[in-house]
Design a protein around this motif. Structure first.
Motif, mmCIF file in Angstrom:
data_model
loop_
_atom_site.group_PDB
_atom_site.id
_atom_site.type_symbol
_atom_site.label_atom_id
_atom_site.label_comp_id
_atom_site.label_asym_id
_atom_site.label_seq_id
_atom_site.Cartn_x
_atom_site.Cartn_y
_atom_site.Cartn_z
ATOM 1 N N THR A 102 -25.112 -72.836 -20.732
ATOM 2 C CA THR A 102 -24.039 -72.278 -21.550
ATOM 3 C C THR A 102 -22.779 -73.137 -21.443
ATOM 4 O OG1 THR A 102 -23.377 -70.821 -19.719
ATOM 5 C CG2 THR A 102 -24.908 -69.924 -21.338
ATOM 6 N N ILE A 103 -22.568 -73.747 -20.287
ATOM 7 C CA ILE A 103 -21.395 -74.611 -20.113
ATOM 8 C C ILE A 103 -21.476 -75.809 -21.047
ATOM 9 C CG2 ILE A 103 -20.109 -76.060 -18.492
ATOM 10 C CD1 ILE A 103 -21.259 -74.302 -16.240
ATOM 11 N N ASN A 104 -22.635 -76.456 -21.075
ATOM 12 C CA ASN A 104 -22.793 -77.664 -21.872
ATOM 13 C C ASN A 104 -22.838 -77.384 -23.372
ATOM 14 O OD1 ASN A 104 -22.916 -79.248 -19.555
ATOM 15 N ND2 ASN A 104 -25.130 -79.077 -19.396
ATOM 16 N N TRP A 105 -23.241 -76.187 -23.756
ATOM 17 C CA TRP A 105 -23.305 -75.840 -25.178
ATOM 18 C C TRP A 105 -21.994 -75.249 -25.688
ATOM 19 C CZ3 TRP A 105 -28.760 -73.233 -26.243
ATOM 20 C CH2 TRP A 105 -29.770 -74.164 -25.936
ATOM 21 N N SER A 106 -21.060 -74.977 -24.786
ATOM 22 C CA SER A 106 -19.820 -74.292 -25.175
ATOM 23 C C SER A 106 -18.945 -75.064 -26.170
ATOM 24 C CB SER A 106 -19.000 -73.928 -23.935
ATOM 25 O OG SER A 106 -18.587 -75.083 -23.227
#
Length: 334
Positions: free
Chosen positions: A93-97
């Motif tokens: 989720t961090i990288n897709w944020s």
């Protein structure tokens, strides 16, 4: 008659050739940031294993760890999948944020105090809202897995209150929300890759870092002067099994269901495995001489109070309805 026979034989030959071509295994790329030395990579490997087994070898998923399909730039993974350059991913989720603001929900500081809170979000209405936001932006989300709670370590001393972070140089991932969180706590956050972080921690150029316990353990962060570890559960990073919609639309309904069920089963397997192994991981970290601090409820609440400005800034970006839905689910968790 001969002509008719020739045509029939030719047709049979064409049918046979087409059937043979159809039977050839189809291989799709799967991007992950970490290898199967970590739970994250193990989730992707399990997905590939289940898909190949259940399709009887007809569908193969080839896992590419270390974000190699995007030259190491983790934040480009979602865009590459959306455009069809990557077929599938088990992503953070961090990288897709950067492409999906709604997944910043999971990075809100101290939102989820325990695993039950994480599950209340991912298995409920808030999780459905997040999946709809991802689908709207060109990737089909299939299931959840888990990277775990991110804890903080450093080389200076124990951290048990916000004041202990004042002036501390902390390596963080490339997320504006992370910068805001650590600035609110009085730290000096520095964005850098994990590859660059290890030598910086070893030399003292950077004091601390935040990561799940599995990463701390496998990467041997204790060898990089990280002798003080605080279990503060400040955020949890769920993983998401996703497929490029460009590819998804070409698949049969049966193959879509196969991929989705295999992702769900791989995710549940990985979540249980990673949570079960945490106690042994923590014991191993302690045995290597790392001092572990666990916060009391009162100490935890002090960190919650110190980061309220982050909520004021980020709730409008994430979506007020989504955040409130998640908070309600957490309050009602069992």
């Amino acid at each position: 008659m001969k002509i008719k026979t020739w045509i029939s034989a030719g047709a049979a030959c064409i049918t046979l050739t087409a059937s043979m071509a159809f039977a050839q295994p189809r291989e799709y790329s799967v991007s992950t940031v970490l290898s199967d030395a970590f739970p994250w990579g193990q989730a992707a490997a399990k997905w590939a294993e289940l898909v190949e087994e259940r399709s009887e070898g007809r569908i193969k998923l080839k896992v590419y760890p270390n974000a190699q399909l995007v030259s190491g730039d983790q934040t480009r993974e979602f865009s590459a999948m959306r455009s069809g350059l990557i077929d599938m991913a088990v992503g953070s989720t961090i990288n897709w944020s950067p492409q999906v603001p709604e997944v910043n929900l999971f990075s809100l500081p101290f939102l989820m105090p325990d695993n039950a809170a994480v599950d209340a979000i991912t298995t409920g209405k808030a999780g459905e809202m997040v999946f709809k936001a991802i689908e709207k932006r060109g990737v089909m989300p299939l299931a959840w897995a888990e990277n775990g709670f991110r804890e903080i370590s450093n080389s200076r001393g124990p951290i048990s209150q916000p004041a202990d972070l004042k002036g501390l140089k902390v390596r963080v991932v490339g997320s504006p929300l992370f910068l805001d969180t650590f600035n609110a706590l009085g730290a000096n956050p520095t964005q850098m890759s994990w590859t660059d972080a290890l030598p910086a921690l070893t030399t003292g150029a950077v004091d601390g870092q935040e990561n799940p316990l599995a990463v701390f353990d496998v990467a041997r962060a204790d060898r990089a002067s990280q002798k003080h570890l605080t279990l503060w559960h400040y955020m949890n990073d769920p993983l998401i099994f996703g497929v490029s919609q460009r590819l998804w639309k070409t698949l049969s309904a049966d193959d879509q269901q196969l991929l989705k069920q295999a992702a769900h089963d791989a995710g549940q397997w990985e979540i249980e495995k990673s949570r079960t192994e945490l106690a042994a991981t923590l014991d191993a970290i302690r045995e290597r001489g790392v001092e572990v601090t666990e916060l009391t409820p009162e100490q935890h609440q002090a960190f919650v109070a110190a980061t309220q400005s982050v909520y004021e800034k980020w709730i409008p970006r994430i979506g007020k309805e989504l955040v409130e839905t998640a908070q309600q689910a957490i309050a009602e968790r069992h």
